[in-house]
Structure formats: structure tokens, C-alpha cells
Design a protein around this motif. Structure first.
Motif: not given
Length: 113
Positions: A5, A10-11, A14, A91-92, A94
Motif C-alpha cells: 500500500v 497504489f498511492r 488512491c 490496508r490503505e 500501511g
């Protein structure tokens, strides 16, 4: 895992999510908790976007897979724990959650950590 994450990919996901730029399939990475059962038709849906576990048309296939899992668990002595270990990391972000405790094992005089 906690480090996934923190990845640039992943960032960016988001950022796109927060801007409302993801479609439903792309938003699926943010589903939490995951469904208890997942079933996919890999020939028709190789990217596993449509979970068929609740679809009555796949009830027989799901029942067969459950039976195979039960047999395998019996044959191997595997089991589903009565209590699941809670997530240790958000989970988002870390970041560690309150459930993360160290040491994991009870300390005893004959063990070194």
C-alpha cells in the motif's frame, strides 16, 4: 501486505479514487473486508472482476468446490481457525493497527527472541 500500500501505483490508485476517476472494477481493490467466498469464471472473466459465488447458476460448482476443500482439509489435517488473526496493518495506509503486538509468541524462559 503493508508495503504494497506504500507503492507509487497504489498511492496513484488512491488519488484517482479520491478524485472519482475509477470505474467499479478499479474500485474493487478497495473492498474490505473481502467476501468470505469468491468464485470466478476465468475463461469469461480472466481479471476476476465478477464474483459469482452468490449467483444461483453457479451453486453446483460452488458446492463441488466446497466439498473438495472439505475433503482436502480432512485428508491433510488442515482447519479453519476458530479465531482469525486481526489485520496488523491498515490496508490503505500501511500503518500498524492496535492489533499488532510484539512479540507474537508468549515469552518463555527457554526461548530467545
Amino acid at each position: 501486505p503493508a508495503d504494497a500500500v506504500r507503492s507509487p501505483s497504489f498511492r496513484e490508485l488512491c488519488r484517482w479514487r479520491d478524485a472519482g476517476e475509477l470505474n467499479a472494477a478499479q474500485m474493487s481493490v478497495f473492498v474490505k473486508p473481502r467476501p468470505s467466498e469468491e468464485l470466478y469464471d476465468l475463461a469469461e472473466d480472466p481479471t476476476e472482476l465478477k464474483n459469482l459465488a452468490a449467483d444461483p447458476r453457479y451453486e453446483k460448482a460452488l458446492a463441488k468446490m466446497r466439498a473438495e476443500l472439505d475433503k482436502w482439509m480432512q485428508d491433510t489435517g488442515d482447519f479453519i481457525p476458530a479465531v482469525r488473526t486481526p489485520d496488523e496493518f491498515d490496508r490503505e495506509t500501511g500503518e500498524p493497527l492496535p492489533a499488532r503486538q510484539r512479540p507474537r509468541l508468549p515469552q518463555s524462559p527457554d526461548r530467545t527472541y
